[in-house]
Design a protein around this motif. Sequence first.
Motif, PDB file in Angstrom:
ATOM      1  N   ARG A   8       0.560  19.232   1.474  1.00  0.00           N
ATOM      2  CA  ARG A   8       1.901  18.700   1.695  1.00  0.00           C
ATOM      3  C   ARG A   8       1.841  17.239   2.172  1.00  0.00           C
ATOM      4  NH1 ARG A   8       7.417  18.350   1.120  1.00  0.00           N
ATOM      5  NH2 ARG A   8       8.505  18.177   3.102  1.00  0.00           N
ATOM      6  N   LEU A   9       0.945  16.935   3.079  1.00  0.00           N
ATOM      7  CA  LEU A   9       0.801  15.572   3.571  1.00  0.00           C
ATOM      8  C   LEU A   9       0.411  14.621   2.446  1.00  0.00           C
ATOM      9  CD1 LEU A   9      -1.055  16.066   6.981  1.00  0.00           C
ATOM     10  CD2 LEU A   9       1.367  15.581   6.620  1.00  0.00           C
ATOM     11  N   ALA A  10      -0.500  15.062   1.593  1.00  0.00           N
ATOM     12  CA  ALA A  10      -0.926  14.226   0.469  1.00  0.00           C
ATOM     13  C   ALA A  10       0.241  13.973  -0.480  1.00  0.00           C
ATOM     14  CB  ALA A  10      -2.079  14.899  -0.272  1.00  0.00           C
ATOM     15  N   PHE A  11       1.045  15.005  -0.718  1.00  0.00           N
ATOM     16  CA  PHE A  11       2.195  14.860  -1.607  1.00  0.00           C
ATOM     17  C   PHE A  11       3.236  13.922  -1.012  1.00  0.00           C
ATOM     18  CE2 PHE A  11       6.407  16.446  -3.064  1.00  0.00           C
ATOM     19  CZ  PHE A  11       6.281  16.143  -4.413  1.00  0.00           C
ATOM     20  N   VAL A  12       3.471  14.050   0.287  1.00  0.00           N
ATOM     21  CA  VAL A  12       4.448  13.183   0.954  1.00  0.00           C
ATOM     22  C   VAL A  12       3.984  11.729   0.935  1.00  0.00           C
ATOM     23  CG1 VAL A  12       5.488  12.623   3.188  1.00  0.00           C
ATOM     24  CG2 VAL A  12       5.446  14.985   2.395  1.00  0.00           C
ATOM     25  N   ASP A  13       2.697  11.499   1.141  1.00  0.00           N
ATOM     26  CA  ASP A  13       2.158  10.141   1.061  1.00  0.00           C
ATOM     27  C   ASP A  13       2.437   9.537  -0.312  1.00  0.00           C
ATOM     28  OD1 ASP A  13       1.186  10.115   3.622  1.00  0.00           O
ATOM     29  OD2 ASP A  13      -0.874  10.630   3.063  1.00  0.00           O
ATOM     30  N   GLU A  14       2.203  10.326  -1.337  1.00  0.00           N
ATOM     31  CA  GLU A  14       2.434   9.857  -2.703  1.00  0.00           C
ATOM     32  C   GLU A  14       3.921   9.619  -2.944  1.00  0.00           C
ATOM     33  OE1 GLU A  14       0.885  11.223  -7.068  1.00  0.00           O
ATOM     34  OE2 GLU A  14       1.858  12.765  -5.857  1.00  0.00           O
ATOM     35  N   TRP A  15       4.749  10.544  -2.478  1.00  0.00           N
ATOM     36  CA  TRP A  15       6.192  10.426  -2.680  1.00  0.00           C
ATOM     37  C   TRP A  15       6.747   9.193  -1.979  1.00  0.00           C
ATOM     38  CZ3 TRP A  15       9.678  13.063  -5.618  1.00  0.00           C
ATOM     39  CH2 TRP A  15      11.030  12.822  -5.356  1.00  0.00           C
ATOM     40  N   ARG A  16       6.294   8.975  -0.750  1.00  0.00           N
ATOM     41  CA  ARG A  16       6.803   7.844   0.011  1.00  0.00           C
ATOM     42  C   ARG A  16       6.458   6.531  -0.681  1.00  0.00           C
ATOM     43  NH1 ARG A  16       4.743   8.598   5.410  1.00  0.00           N
ATOM     44  NH2 ARG A  16       6.682   9.635   5.932  1.00  0.00           N
ATOM     45  N   GLY A  17       5.280   6.474  -1.276  1.00  0.00           N
ATOM     46  CA  GLY A  17       4.845   5.237  -1.890  1.00  0.00           C
ATOM     47  C   GLY A  17       5.443   4.961  -3.248  1.00  0.00           C
ATOM     48  N   LEU A  18       5.903   6.006  -3.957  1.00  0.00           N
ATOM     49  CA  LEU A  18       6.316   5.795  -5.339  1.00  0.00           C
ATOM     50  C   LEU A  18       7.492   6.653  -5.781  1.00  0.00           C
ATOM     51  CD1 LEU A  18       5.669   4.445  -8.077  1.00  0.00           C
ATOM     52  CD2 LEU A  18       4.065   6.304  -8.519  1.00  0.00           C
ATOM     53  N   TRP A  19       7.387   7.973  -5.505  1.00  0.00           N
ATOM     54  CA  TRP A  19       8.301   8.893  -6.170  1.00  0.00           C
ATOM     55  C   TRP A  19       9.738   8.822  -5.683  1.00  0.00           C
ATOM     56  CZ3 TRP A  19       6.203   9.835 -10.369  1.00  0.00           C
ATOM     57  CH2 TRP A  19       4.816  10.036 -10.464  1.00  0.00           C
ATOM     58  N   SER A  20       9.965   8.429  -4.433  1.00  0.00           N
ATOM     59  CA  SER A  20      11.345   8.341  -3.961  1.00  0.00           C
ATOM     60  C   SER A  20      12.116   7.294  -4.751  1.00  0.00           C
ATOM     61  CB  SER A  20      11.377   8.004  -2.462  1.00  0.00           C
ATOM     62  OG  SER A  20      10.663   6.814  -2.191  1.00  0.00           O
ATOM     63  N   ALA A  21      11.462   6.170  -5.068  1.00  0.00           N
ATOM     64  CA  ALA A  21      12.105   5.137  -5.882  1.00  0.00           C
ATOM     65  C   ALA A  21      12.317   5.626  -7.305  1.00  0.00           C
ATOM     66  CB  ALA A  21      11.254   3.872  -5.876  1.00  0.00           C
ATOM     67  N   VAL A  22      11.340   6.349  -7.830  1.00  0.00           N
ATOM     68  CA  VAL A  22      11.461   6.888  -9.179  1.00  0.00           C
ATOM     69  C   VAL A  22      12.608   7.895  -9.249  1.00  0.00           C
ATOM     70  CG1 VAL A  22      10.313   8.278 -10.950  1.00  0.00           C
ATOM     71  CG2 VAL A  22       9.038   6.509  -9.733  1.00  0.00           C
ATOM     72  N   ALA A  23      12.694   8.782  -8.240  1.00  0.00           N
ATOM     73  CA  ALA A  23      13.750   9.801  -8.232  1.00  0.00           C
ATOM     74  C   ALA A  23      15.130   9.165  -8.180  1.00  0.00           C
ATOM     75  CB  ALA A  23      13.555  10.737  -7.038  1.00  0.00           C
ATOM     76  N   ALA A  24      15.239   8.041  -7.487  1.00  0.00           N
ATOM     77  CA  ALA A  24      16.530   7.363  -7.389  1.00  0.00           C
ATOM     78  C   ALA A  24      17.001   6.861  -8.746  1.00  0.00           C
ATOM     79  CB  ALA A  24      16.428   6.203  -6.402  1.00  0.00           C
ATOM     80  N   GLU A  25      16.056   6.565  -9.649  1.00  0.00           N
ATOM     81  CA  GLU A  25      16.398   6.062 -10.978  1.00  0.00           C
ATOM     82  C   GLU A  25      16.434   7.162 -12.030  1.00  0.00           C
ATOM     83  OE1 GLU A  25      17.174   2.933 -11.814  1.00  0.00           O
ATOM     84  OE2 GLU A  25      17.053   2.296  -9.729  1.00  0.00           O
ATOM     85  N   ALA A  26      16.001   8.365 -11.644  1.00  0.00           N
ATOM     86  CA  ALA A  26      15.804   9.426 -12.638  1.00  0.00           C
ATOM     87  C   ALA A  26      17.085  10.118 -13.063  1.00  0.00           C
ATOM     88  CB  ALA A  26      14.810  10.452 -12.099  1.00  0.00           C
ATOM     89  N   VAL A  27      18.093  10.120 -12.208  1.00  0.00           N
ATOM     90  CA  VAL A  27      19.349  10.809 -12.538  1.00  0.00           C
ATOM     91  C   VAL A  27      20.530   9.925 -12.188  1.00  0.00           C
ATOM     92  CG1 VAL A  27      18.464  13.164 -12.276  1.00  0.00           C
ATOM     93  CG2 VAL A  27      19.321  11.943 -10.284  1.00  0.00           C
ATOM     94  N   GLU A  28      21.658  10.216 -12.798  1.00  0.00           N
ATOM     95  CA  GLU A  28      22.860   9.452 -12.513  1.00  0.00           C
ATOM     96  C   GLU A  28      23.392   9.781 -11.132  1.00  0.00           C
ATOM     97  OE1 GLU A  28      25.611  10.327 -15.593  1.00  0.00           O
ATOM     98  OE2 GLU A  28      24.388   9.431 -17.187  1.00  0.00           O
ATOM     99  N   ARG A  29      24.143   8.853 -10.585  1.00  0.00           N
ATOM    100  CA  ARG A  29      24.745   9.078  -9.274  1.00  0.00           C
ATOM    101  C   ARG A  29      25.654  10.301  -9.324  1.00  0.00           C
ATOM    102  NH1 ARG A  29      26.590   3.092  -7.027  1.00  0.00           N
ATOM    103  NH2 ARG A  29      24.476   2.212  -6.813  1.00  0.00           N
ATOM    104  N   GLY A  30      25.586  11.089  -8.275  1.00  0.00           N
ATOM    105  CA  GLY A  30      26.396  12.300  -8.217  1.00  0.00           C
ATOM    106  C   GLY A  30      25.643  13.536  -8.665  1.00  0.00           C
ATOM    107  N   ALA A  31      24.603  13.330  -9.482  1.00  0.00           N
ATOM    108  CA  ALA A  31      23.820  14.470  -9.965  1.00  0.00           C
ATOM    109  C   ALA A  31      22.511  14.629  -9.205  1.00  0.00           C
ATOM    110  CB  ALA A  31      23.530  14.311 -11.460  1.00  0.00           C
ATOM    111  N   LYS A  32      22.114  13.602  -8.464  1.00  0.00           N
ATOM    112  CA  LYS A  32      20.810  13.617  -7.801  1.00  0.00           C
ATOM    113  C   LYS A  32      20.707  14.730  -6.766  1.00  0.00           C
ATOM    114  CE  LYS A  32      17.744  10.806  -4.922  1.00  0.00           C
ATOM    115  NZ  LYS A  32      17.548   9.513  -4.233  1.00  0.00           N
TER     116      LYS A  32
END
Length: 232
Positions: free
Chosen positions: A137-161
């Motif tokens: 879990r810690l390894a995944f969170v490290d990865e998410w914090r560095g990259l995936w949170s920004a990717v997730a913000a762009e992955a879906v339209e507003r309101g659907a996220k």
Amino acid sequence: MYMHPPGRPPVPGVGPESCDGHAFLADGEAALIKCIGFYAKLLYVALTTRSTDKRQLILEATIRVLRERGLSGLKVEDVARAAEVGKGTVYLYFRDKRDLLRALVEYRTLGFYADAERITRLKRPFAARLRELLARRLAFVDEWRGLWSAVAAEAVERGAKEAWLKGLHERYQRILEAFVADGQARGEVRSDLDVGFTAAALAAIGCTPQLDLPREAYLDHLVEIWMKGVGA
């Protein structure tokens, strides 16, 4: 002579014996139909596997491009080049860049969930499984914090996220509920604790604080605190 591909599941209901010459002599048209069905199903399995492999290849290439150039520098043609496929091939699997990013977040998140489920089902004491789960879990969170949170913000339209992420989190919740229930059944987790609430509390911990803490010592401390609170 037919040889079933290694590592492939057998095709239910048919087999190489369907295409044996003696079968044709004995059963005529019925044997021919069964033989055609056998090879049609084999072709379907092969094509489906190839399609899945290529999709995964594109997703892994997207990760490499993201790490090298960041989200703002991500271009489909660069992904295609990294995956060694044509740009048009990428669009066979993903409608557009947003669809690619959404699939990528799901791919990495579901990969983490698969690891979590595997860990929680190990035939080991609850505390040992908990430590391994928190490390992943810690390894995944490290990865998410560095990259995936920004990717997730762009992955879906507003309101659907929110609904989309909730659906992903619910899968993790179910895995943890099964883990907690198993610990209770083994007498390693307090039986008076609510399974759903305990699983939700477990899901909420394990985020690495943005401090320079020794990872192994931090993991040991998390497990100790958790087990003193929930341990039977």
